[in-house]
Design a protein around this motif. Structure first.
Motif, mmCIF file in Angstrom:
data_model
loop_
_atom_site.group_PDB
_atom_site.id
_atom_site.type_symbol
_atom_site.label_atom_id
_atom_site.label_comp_id
_atom_site.label_asym_id
_atom_site.label_seq_id
_atom_site.Cartn_x
_atom_site.Cartn_y
_atom_site.Cartn_z
ATOM 1 N N ARG A 94 0.850 -1.188 0.000
ATOM 2 C CA ARG A 94 0.000 0.000 0.000
ATOM 3 C C ARG A 94 0.886 1.239 0.000
ATOM 4 N N SER A 150 -6.054 16.265 5.666
ATOM 5 C CA SER A 150 -7.287 15.901 6.346
ATOM 6 C C SER A 150 -7.693 16.958 7.372
ATOM 7 N N ALA A 163 -1.895 7.562 -6.984
ATOM 8 C CA ALA A 163 -3.318 7.332 -6.727
ATOM 9 C C ALA A 163 -3.707 7.778 -5.319
ATOM 10 N N LEU A 164 -2.849 7.520 -4.339
ATOM 11 C CA LEU A 164 -3.121 7.942 -2.961
ATOM 12 C C LEU A 164 -3.318 9.452 -2.901
ATOM 13 N N HIS A 165 -2.431 10.186 -3.569
ATOM 14 C CA HIS A 165 -2.527 11.645 -3.538
ATOM 15 C C HIS A 165 -3.778 12.136 -4.274
ATOM 16 N N ARG A 166 -4.108 11.501 -5.379
ATOM 17 C CA ARG A 166 -5.337 11.891 -6.082
ATOM 18 C C ARG A 166 -6.562 11.663 -5.205
ATOM 19 N N GLU A 167 -6.618 10.505 -4.567
ATOM 20 C CA GLU A 167 -7.791 10.154 -3.753
ATOM 21 C C GLU A 167 -7.984 11.107 -2.583
ATOM 22 N N HIS A 168 -6.882 11.635 -2.047
ATOM 23 C CA HIS A 168 -6.964 12.508 -0.876
ATOM 24 C C HIS A 168 -6.819 13.983 -1.246
ATOM 25 N N GLY A 169 -6.771 14.279 -2.540
ATOM 26 C CA GLY A 169 -6.721 15.667 -2.971
ATOM 27 C C GLY A 169 -5.456 16.395 -2.580
ATOM 28 N N GLU A 224 -4.730 0.676 5.546
ATOM 29 C CA GLU A 224 -5.659 1.754 5.262
ATOM 30 C C GLU A 224 -4.991 3.108 5.516
ATOM 31 N N THR A 225 -5.550 4.154 4.912
ATOM 32 C CA THR A 225 -5.132 5.529 5.185
ATOM 33 C C THR A 225 -6.358 6.298 5.618
ATOM 34 N N ASP A 226 -6.433 6.621 6.911
ATOM 35 C CA ASP A 226 -7.625 7.258 7.471
ATOM 36 C C ASP A 226 -7.180 8.241 8.544
#
Length: 309
Positions: free
Chosen positions: A41, A55, A77-83, A284-286
């Motif tokens: 991940r 966040s 993808a991680l950066h795109r998903e979290h803006g 996960e990233t939360d």
């Protein structure tokens, strides 16, 4: 000059492969059956700090070297998903990666692949100057290219923070980071005398604040020449993984600092965010959000304040 980046995060982008093991240290055996799966991940220290800052509502930009490979695609993808804005410098050696062994109590052992970098890796100076000129603050990972970025960041006039992680207080590699930053985070895990190391950082460098995190024992805060203990905050759910807790602490502390809070309130924010991170599986990233952080911090302060008679 317009500064439309609250925090520029340098370095620390990569992919971890997570393996939940029955115990740590892991006894030798020919093989182990991993029922929970072995999963890569996106998310190393810079990624986690950037995700935590974003966040909490801070305008965040992350810059690092990434390969044209599946691991690099996961990071993008991680950066795109979290803006989160990302500037990816091409890395022919490939994206940084590691293997994290995680025990049942949430402790981890990390194996870092150091082959994904070269001694002459440098952030393009024009890119760095442009990003720094737009930033209020820069958080610098202790990867090799970031050492050479420190003077450019200083010239740009941004304040700096860094995380020395499990520095033993002696390894000279960490010293340029320790003595250049205005805010220094480190773990107390490898320190025989945390207070001595914290004071040396402040005396030899620029640090206004030094924070040594100590896991379930809380943290120690040095500011204005005084060291105080920051109590741990009880996690809101069972502890499953300590991976990323230090990064969450740093992100929430910086949120407090950049919104004008005093150091002790910043440290409380860090403790709350670190406790939250321990309840999130490594797969996960939360990161904790602003409203939840402020609510939990207020609840903790209410519990600790004297009762009215």
């Amino acid at each position: 000059m317009s500064r439309d980046i609250d925090v520029l995060v340098l370095g620390g982008a990569g992919v971890d492969t997570i393996v939940y093991v029955p115990e740590l240290p892991l006894p030798y055996a020919d093989s182990y059956m991993i029922d929970s799966g072995i999963r890569p991940r996106a998310g190393q220290t810079g990624d986690f700090v950037a995700a935590g800052l974003s966040s909490l509502g801070l305008r965040t930009h992350h810059v690092d070297f990434l390969g044209d490979d599946p691991e690099g695609d996961l990071v993008r993808a991680l950066h795109r998903e979290h803006g989160i804005a990302l500037t990816a410098i091409p890395q022919p050696a490939g994206t940084k990666r590691a293997v994290n062994l995680v025990g049942p109590d949430g402790r981890r052992l990390s194996l870092y692949d150091t082959s994904r970098a070269h001694a002459d890796d440098r952030f393009p100076e024009d890119t760095l100057r442009t990003l720094a000129a737009a930033g209020r603050h820069a958080h610098v990972s202790i990867t090799h290219p970031c050492t050479h970025a420190l003077p450019v960041l200083r010239e740009a006039g941004v304040t700096l923070s860094t995380d020395l992680h499990n520095w033993d207080g002696e390894n000279p590699y960490h010293e340029p980071f320790a003595y250049a930053a205005d805010v220094v985070f480190l773990s107390a895990a490898a320190l025989t005398d945390p207070e001595r190391t914290m004071r040396r950082i402040a005396e030899r460098g620029r640090a206004e604040v030094v924070v040594a995190t100590a896991g379930a024992d809380g943290a120690y805060l040095l500011t204005d020449g005084v060291i105080t203990h920051v109590p741990a905050v009880a996690p809101p759910a069972p502890v499953v993984d300590s991976n990323g807790a230090g990064d969450a602490f740093a992100a929430a502390f910086l949120f407090g600092r950049l919104t004008g809070e005093p150091p002790h309130r910043c440290a409380l924010y860090g403790a709350v965010a670190g406790a939250h991170a321990c309840t999130v599986p490594s797969t996960e990233t939360d990161a904790i959000g602003r409203d939840e952080l402020l609510e939990r911090a207020a609840s903790f302060e209410a519990l600790k304040s004297p009762k009215a008679s």
